[in-house]
Design a protein around this motif. Structure first.
Motif, PDB file in Angstrom:
ATOM      1  N   VAL A 330       4.976  -8.657   2.034  1.00  0.00           N
ATOM      2  CA  VAL A 330       4.674  -7.702   1.524  1.00  0.00           C
ATOM      3  C   VAL A 330       4.222  -6.569   2.695  1.00  0.00           C
ATOM      4  O   VAL A 330       4.225  -5.579   2.735  1.00  0.00           O
ATOM      5  CB  VAL A 330       3.327  -8.271   0.975  1.00  0.00           C
ATOM      6  N   GLY A 331       3.576  -7.040   3.919  1.00  0.00           N
ATOM      7  CA  GLY A 331       3.269  -6.157   4.972  1.00  0.00           C
ATOM      8  C   GLY A 331       4.695  -5.525   5.582  1.00  0.00           C
ATOM      9  O   GLY A 331       4.609  -4.460   6.012  1.00  0.00           O
ATOM     10  N   LEU A 332       5.802  -6.278   5.568  1.00  0.00           N
ATOM     11  CA  LEU A 332       6.824  -5.568   6.193  1.00  0.00           C
ATOM     12  C   LEU A 332       7.467  -4.422   5.311  1.00  0.00           C
ATOM     13  O   LEU A 332       7.785  -3.514   5.657  1.00  0.00           O
ATOM     14  CB  LEU A 332       7.943  -6.632   6.537  1.00  0.00           C
ATOM     15  N   MET A 333       7.296  -4.863   4.057  1.00  0.00           N
ATOM     16  CA  MET A 333       7.810  -4.011   3.176  1.00  0.00           C
ATOM     17  C   MET A 333       7.002  -2.762   2.619  1.00  0.00           C
ATOM     18  O   MET A 333       7.313  -1.675   2.479  1.00  0.00           O
ATOM     19  CB  MET A 333       8.152  -4.743   1.513  1.00  0.00           C
ATOM     20  N   LYS A 334       5.623  -2.909   3.035  1.00  0.00           N
ATOM     21  CA  LYS A 334       4.536  -1.880   2.928  1.00  0.00           C
ATOM     22  C   LYS A 334       4.822  -0.911   3.796  1.00  0.00           C
ATOM     23  O   LYS A 334       4.524   0.255   3.522  1.00  0.00           O
ATOM     24  CB  LYS A 334       3.272  -2.472   3.111  1.00  0.00           C
ATOM     25  N   THR A 335       5.459  -0.939   4.961  1.00  0.00           N
ATOM     26  CA  THR A 335       5.773   0.085   5.920  1.00  0.00           C
ATOM     27  C   THR A 335       6.875   1.253   5.135  1.00  0.00           C
ATOM     28  O   THR A 335       7.153   2.188   5.977  1.00  0.00           O
ATOM     29  CB  THR A 335       6.046  -0.482   7.245  1.00  0.00           C
ATOM     30  N   LEU A 336       7.682   0.393   4.383  1.00  0.00           N
ATOM     31  CA  LEU A 336       8.787   1.027   3.848  1.00  0.00           C
ATOM     32  C   LEU A 336       8.744   1.678   2.315  1.00  0.00           C
ATOM     33  O   LEU A 336       9.042   2.576   2.135  1.00  0.00           O
ATOM     34  CB  LEU A 336      10.119   0.110   3.842  1.00  0.00           C
ATOM     35  N   SER A 337       7.767   0.743   1.835  1.00  0.00           N
ATOM     36  CA  SER A 337       7.913   1.398   0.224  1.00  0.00           C
ATOM     37  C   SER A 337       6.727   0.688  -0.329  1.00  0.00           C
ATOM     38  O   SER A 337       6.645  -0.648  -0.397  1.00  0.00           O
ATOM     39  CB  SER A 337       9.352   0.713  -0.582  1.00  0.00           C
ATOM     40  N   GLY A 338       5.877   1.537  -0.984  1.00  0.00           N
ATOM     41  CA  GLY A 338       4.539   1.122  -1.600  1.00  0.00           C
ATOM     42  C   GLY A 338       4.855   0.003  -2.757  1.00  0.00           C
ATOM     43  O   GLY A 338       4.149  -0.936  -3.031  1.00  0.00           O
ATOM     44  N   SER A 339       5.657   0.809  -3.726  1.00  0.00           N
ATOM     45  CA  SER A 339       5.812   0.034  -4.803  1.00  0.00           C
ATOM     46  C   SER A 339       6.917  -1.278  -4.576  1.00  0.00           C
ATOM     47  O   SER A 339       6.623  -2.149  -5.246  1.00  0.00           O
ATOM     48  CB  SER A 339       6.890   1.053  -5.828  1.00  0.00           C
ATOM     49  N   GLY A 340       7.726  -1.323  -3.580  1.00  0.00           N
ATOM     50  CA  GLY A 340       8.387  -2.441  -3.316  1.00  0.00           C
ATOM     51  C   GLY A 340       7.393  -3.745  -2.784  1.00  0.00           C
ATOM     52  O   GLY A 340       7.576  -4.845  -3.123  1.00  0.00           O
ATOM     53  N   GLU A 370      -0.203   0.369   4.806  1.00  0.00           N
ATOM     54  CA  GLU A 370       0.243   1.799   4.400  1.00  0.00           C
ATOM     55  C   GLU A 370       1.798   1.978   4.548  1.00  0.00           C
ATOM     56  O   GLU A 370       2.335   1.248   5.489  1.00  0.00           O
ATOM     57  CB  GLU A 370      -0.518   2.857   4.969  1.00  0.00           C
ATOM     58  N   THR A 371       2.333   2.980   3.957  1.00  0.00           N
ATOM     59  CA  THR A 371       3.621   3.192   3.625  1.00  0.00           C
ATOM     60  C   THR A 371       3.878   4.218   4.844  1.00  0.00           C
ATOM     61  O   THR A 371       4.250   5.110   4.442  1.00  0.00           O
ATOM     62  CB  THR A 371       4.055   3.589   2.333  1.00  0.00           C
ATOM     63  N   THR A 372       4.194   3.522   6.107  1.00  0.00           N
ATOM     64  CA  THR A 372       4.298   4.508   7.166  1.00  0.00           C
ATOM     65  C   THR A 372       5.736   5.474   6.981  1.00  0.00           C
ATOM     66  O   THR A 372       5.598   6.713   7.250  1.00  0.00           O
ATOM     67  CB  THR A 372       4.481   3.738   8.454  1.00  0.00           C
ATOM     68  N   PHE A 373       6.556   4.872   6.667  1.00  0.00           N
ATOM     69  CA  PHE A 373       7.878   5.753   6.594  1.00  0.00           C
ATOM     70  C   PHE A 373       7.965   6.840   5.454  1.00  0.00           C
ATOM     71  O   PHE A 373       8.380   7.935   5.614  1.00  0.00           O
ATOM     72  CB  PHE A 373       9.196   4.959   6.402  1.00  0.00           C
ATOM     73  N   TYR A 374       7.297   6.378   4.434  1.00  0.00           N
ATOM     74  CA  TYR A 374       7.019   7.151   3.310  1.00  0.00           C
ATOM     75  C   TYR A 374       6.330   8.314   3.676  1.00  0.00           C
ATOM     76  O   TYR A 374       6.663   9.706   3.416  1.00  0.00           O
ATOM     77  CB  TYR A 374       6.610   6.570   2.181  1.00  0.00           C
ATOM     78  N   VAL A 375       5.253   8.003   4.306  1.00  0.00           N
ATOM     79  CA  VAL A 375       3.975   9.126   4.720  1.00  0.00           C
ATOM     80  C   VAL A 375       4.739  10.172   5.701  1.00  0.00           C
ATOM     81  O   VAL A 375       4.572  11.194   5.802  1.00  0.00           O
ATOM     82  CB  VAL A 375       2.893   8.576   5.272  1.00  0.00           C
ATOM     83  N   LEU A 376       5.562   9.610   6.745  1.00  0.00           N
ATOM     84  CA  LEU A 376       6.287  10.396   7.501  1.00  0.00           C
ATOM     85  C   LEU A 376       7.362  11.463   7.073  1.00  0.00           C
ATOM     86  O   LEU A 376       7.230  12.578   7.279  1.00  0.00           O
ATOM     87  CB  LEU A 376       7.026   9.579   8.679  1.00  0.00           C
ATOM     88  N   ALA A 377       8.231  10.762   6.175  1.00  0.00           N
ATOM     89  CA  ALA A 377       9.075  11.552   5.542  1.00  0.00           C
ATOM     90  C   ALA A 377       8.346  12.765   4.625  1.00  0.00           C
ATOM     91  O   ALA A 377       8.880  13.870   4.764  1.00  0.00           O
ATOM     92  CB  ALA A 377       9.903  10.694   4.649  1.00  0.00           C
ATOM     93  N   VAL A 378       7.271  12.364   3.820  1.00  0.00           N
ATOM     94  CA  VAL A 378       7.008  13.369   2.973  1.00  0.00           C
ATOM     95  C   VAL A 378       6.110  14.476   3.739  1.00  0.00           C
ATOM     96  O   VAL A 378       6.220  15.540   3.660  1.00  0.00           O
ATOM     97  CB  VAL A 378       5.934  12.631   1.831  1.00  0.00           C
ATOM     98  N   TYR A 379       5.006  13.793   4.749  1.00  0.00           N
ATOM     99  CA  TYR A 379       4.218  14.841   5.341  1.00  0.00           C
ATOM    100  C   TYR A 379       4.905  15.963   6.243  1.00  0.00           C
ATOM    101  O   TYR A 379       4.512  17.063   6.285  1.00  0.00           O
ATOM    102  CB  TYR A 379       3.237  13.930   5.965  1.00  0.00           C
ATOM    103  N   PHE A 380       5.824  15.109   7.067  1.00  0.00           N
ATOM    104  CA  PHE A 380       6.480  16.093   8.085  1.00  0.00           C
ATOM    105  C   PHE A 380       7.653  17.007   7.276  1.00  0.00           C
ATOM    106  O   PHE A 380       7.777  18.062   7.662  1.00  0.00           O
ATOM    107  CB  PHE A 380       7.019  15.186   8.958  1.00  0.00           C
ATOM    108  N   GLY A 381       8.195  16.132   6.235  1.00  0.00           N
ATOM    109  CA  GLY A 381       9.249  17.113   5.349  1.00  0.00           C
ATOM    110  C   GLY A 381       8.501  18.199   4.721  1.00  0.00           C
ATOM    111  O   GLY A 381       9.148  19.258   4.546  1.00  0.00           O
ATOM    112  N   SER A 382       7.208  18.071   4.357  1.00  0.00           N
ATOM    113  CA  SER A 382       6.483  19.134   3.597  1.00  0.00           C
ATOM    114  C   SER A 382       6.561  20.703   4.563  1.00  0.00           C
ATOM    115  O   SER A 382       6.289  21.738   3.827  1.00  0.00           O
ATOM    116  CB  SER A 382       5.286  18.833   3.004  1.00  0.00           C
ATOM    117  N   VAL A 383       6.443  20.379   5.775  1.00  0.00           N
ATOM    118  CA  VAL A 383       6.409  21.375   6.507  1.00  0.00           C
ATOM    119  C   VAL A 383       7.708  21.581   7.550  1.00  0.00           C
ATOM    120  O   VAL A 383       7.409  22.395   8.592  1.00  0.00           O
ATOM    121  CB  VAL A 383       5.010  21.540   7.500  1.00  0.00           C
ATOM    122  N   ASP A 384       8.846  20.954   7.274  1.00  0.00           N
ATOM    123  CA  ASP A 384       9.941  21.133   7.944  1.00  0.00           C
ATOM    124  C   ASP A 384       9.794  20.581   9.362  1.00  0.00           C
ATOM    125  O   ASP A 384      10.433  21.397  10.436  1.00  0.00           O
ATOM    126  CB  ASP A 384      10.475  22.467   7.824  1.00  0.00           C
TER     127      ASP A 384
END
Length: 415
Positions: A330-340, A370-384
Motif C-alpha cells: 500500500v505504501g509503495l504503491m501510494k507513491t505511484l498511484s492513489g487509486s492503486g 501521498e502520491t508523490t509521482f502523480y503530484v510531481l507530474a501534475v503540478y510541475f506539468g501544469s506550469v511546464d
C-alpha cells in the motif's frame, strides 16, 4: 531531469521483466502490458477531464477570494511562518494565500479541493520564477510539503473501513479508530519532508514562527481527538464528514459574502476565474498520461511484487517480525498511484479483516502517505517545469520516513 530517469527506469525494467516472463512460457505477458498501457492512458485523460469542472469551480471561487481580499488576509495571518519557508515569495502575494488554502484542504482530506488549489498556487509561484523551465526553491518546498502534507482526518479511509466492516459482519465497529495513529504517521512524514527541504535549501527551522506552528498543530490535534473520541463510531463518522464538507461550503460562502460586501460583481468574477480551469486541466494531460503509463508497465510486469518479496526476504533474514509486509505494498504503491494503493488497502482489509493488525496498518499507511509521482507530474506539468531539481529526492525521503513511521506507529498502537 530526475523524472526522466525514473520514467525510463520504470519502462525498461518492466520490459526486461516481461521478456523474462516470456522466456519462462508466459505468452500473455505482453498482452497484459498493452492492455494496461491503454487503460492507464484512458485513465489519465479521464482524470484530467474530470478536473475541468472542479478546476473551474475552485479557480472561480479563488478569484472571488482574491478580489475580496480574503486570500490576502489568510496569507498575512501566516506570513511569519511562510516567510521562513518561502523567503522568495513576497508578503501578501496571492501565491501565499493559495498555498494556505491548499494545505487546509489537504489537512481535511479534501483531495478534490486540494488539487485545483495546489495548481493555482503553482501558477502563481511560476509568475515569480525567473527560470520558467526550472523549479524555484519555493516551488520545490511547496510540492514536497504537499506530498508529505498533514491529514487531520483521513475521511475516505474511515469510510472504506466502516463499509467493509459492515460486509464482514462487525457491529458497532469504529472505522475512525486509526485516526490518531494516522495523524502521528502523517506528522512524521511532514516533518521529514520539511527537514529534508530545509537542509537542502539551508532554511533555519529553529525559530519562533516554525516552533509555534508545530506547537499549535499538536494542540489542535489533541483538542480534535479529545472532542471526537467522546462520540460513538456512527456519530464520529457523521461529525468527520460534517467537518470536511462544512469547511468547504463555509469557505465558498465567506468568499461570496466578502465579495458582495466589497461591492464586487461576484458572478462575473467567478466566471473570469473559472475560464482558467479548462486550460490548466488540458495542459496536464500529457504529463499525467506519461507517468501513469510507465507505472502501469512496472506494475503489470510484476516489478512491484518482486520488490515486496525482496523486502520480505530481507526482513525475515534479520529475524524481525514480518506481519507488516502484507501492508507494505500500500505504501509503495501510494507513491505511484492513489487509486492503486486504495485497491491494495481494500484487498488487505478483506483478506485479513478490518480489525486485524495488517488491516489497521494498511489503513494508517493509506491515510498518511501521498502520491508523490502523480503530484510531481501534475503540478510541475501544469506550469511546464522540466527541471525539478531536488523535489523528487526530498519527496521520496518524506515518503520513506513516513512509511517507516507508519509501521512503527502501527506496532506501537496495535502490537
Amino acid at each position: 531531469m530526475i523524472l526522466n530517469h525514473v520514467w525510463v527506469a520504470f519502462i525498461l525494467l518492466g520490459f526486461g521483466a516481461a521478456l523474462v516472463q516470456l522466456a519462462l512460457g508466459d505468452v500473455g505477458v505482453f498482452g497484459r502490458v498493452m492492455a494496461g498501457i491503454f487503460d492507464t492512458a484512458k485513465t489519465g485523460f479521464d482524470i484530467s477531464l474530470g478536473l475541468v469542472g472542479v478546476m473551474s469551480l475552485w479557480l472561480g471561487v479563488m478569484r472571488i477570494g482574491e478580489q475580496a481580499g480574503v486570500i490576502q488576509l489568510f496569507a498575512r495571518a501566516l506570513a511569519p511562518f511562510f516567510d521562513r519557508l518561502f523567503p522568495g515569495v513576497p508578503r501578501g502575494h496571492p501565491a501565499a494565500g493559495s498555498m494556505v488554502m491548499n494545505f487546509s484542504a489537504n489537512m481535511l482530506g479534501l483531495d478534490n479541493a486540494a488539487t485545483p488549489l495546489g495548481l493555482k498556487a503553482m501558477r502563481e509561484l511560476q509568475a515569480l520564477n525567473p527560470r520558467k523551465d526550472t523549479a524555484s526553491d519555493a516551488m520545490v518546498t511547496f510540492l514536497v510539503l504537499n506530498t508529505a502534507g498533514i491529514t487531520l482526518i483521513p475521511t475516505s479511509v474511515i469510510a472504506l473501513r466502516q463499509a467493509i466492516a459492515v460486509e464482514q459482519g462487525f457491529t458497532g465497529f469504529n472505522g475512525a479508530d486509526i485516526f490518531l495513529p494516522t495523524l502521528l504517521a502523517t506528522f512524521i512524514s511532514f516533518t521529514a519532508g520539511l527537514v529534508a527541504v530545509a537542509a537542502w535549501q539551508r532554511i533555519n527551522l529553529l525559530c519562533a514562527p516554525v516552533l509555534l506552528f508545530f506547537a499549535g498543530f499538536m494542540g489542535l490535534t489533541g483538542a480534535l481527538y479529545a472532542w471526537l473520541s467522546t462520540y460513538p463510531p456512527a456519530r464520529m463518522a457523521e461529525l468527520v464528514g460534517l467537518l470536511g464538507s462544512g469547511a468547504v461550503v463555509s469557505v465558498i460562502a465567506l468568499f461570496v459574502a466578502a465579495g458582495a460586501w466589497r461591492r464586487i460583481n461576484v458572478y462575473e468574477c467567478f466566471v473570469e476565474g473559472a475560464r482558467e480551469g479548462f486550460d490548466v486541466a488540458v495542459r496536464i494531460i500529457p504529463y499525467l498520461i506519461a507517468m501513469l503509463v510507465a507505472i502501469s508497465i512496472f506494475r503489470t510486469t510484476g516489478g512491484m511484487d518482486a520488490l515486496i518479496r525482496l523486502i520480505a526476504a530481507a526482513v525475515a533474514a534479520l529475524g524481525l517480525d514480518t506481519r507488516f509486509v502484507p501492508a507494505l505494498p500500500v505504501g509503495l504503491m501510494k507513491t505511484l498511484s492513489g487509486s492503486g494503493a486504495r485497491g491494495l488497502m481494500v484487498d488487505v482489509l478483506k483478506t485479513y479483516g478490518v480489525n486485524s493488525f495488517e488491516g489497521r496498518l494498511a489503513s494508517i499507511i493509506q491515510g498518511s502517505t501521498e502520491t508523490t509521482f502523480y503530484v510531481l507530474a501534475v503540478y510541475f506539468g501544469s506550469v511546464d517545469i522540466r527541471k525539478t531539481r531536488h523535489a523528487l529526492a526530498c519527496g521520496l525521503i518524506a515518503d520513506a520516513v513516513g512509511l517507516v513511521g507508519a509501521v512503527a506507529v502501527g506496532y506501537a498502537f496495535y502490537r
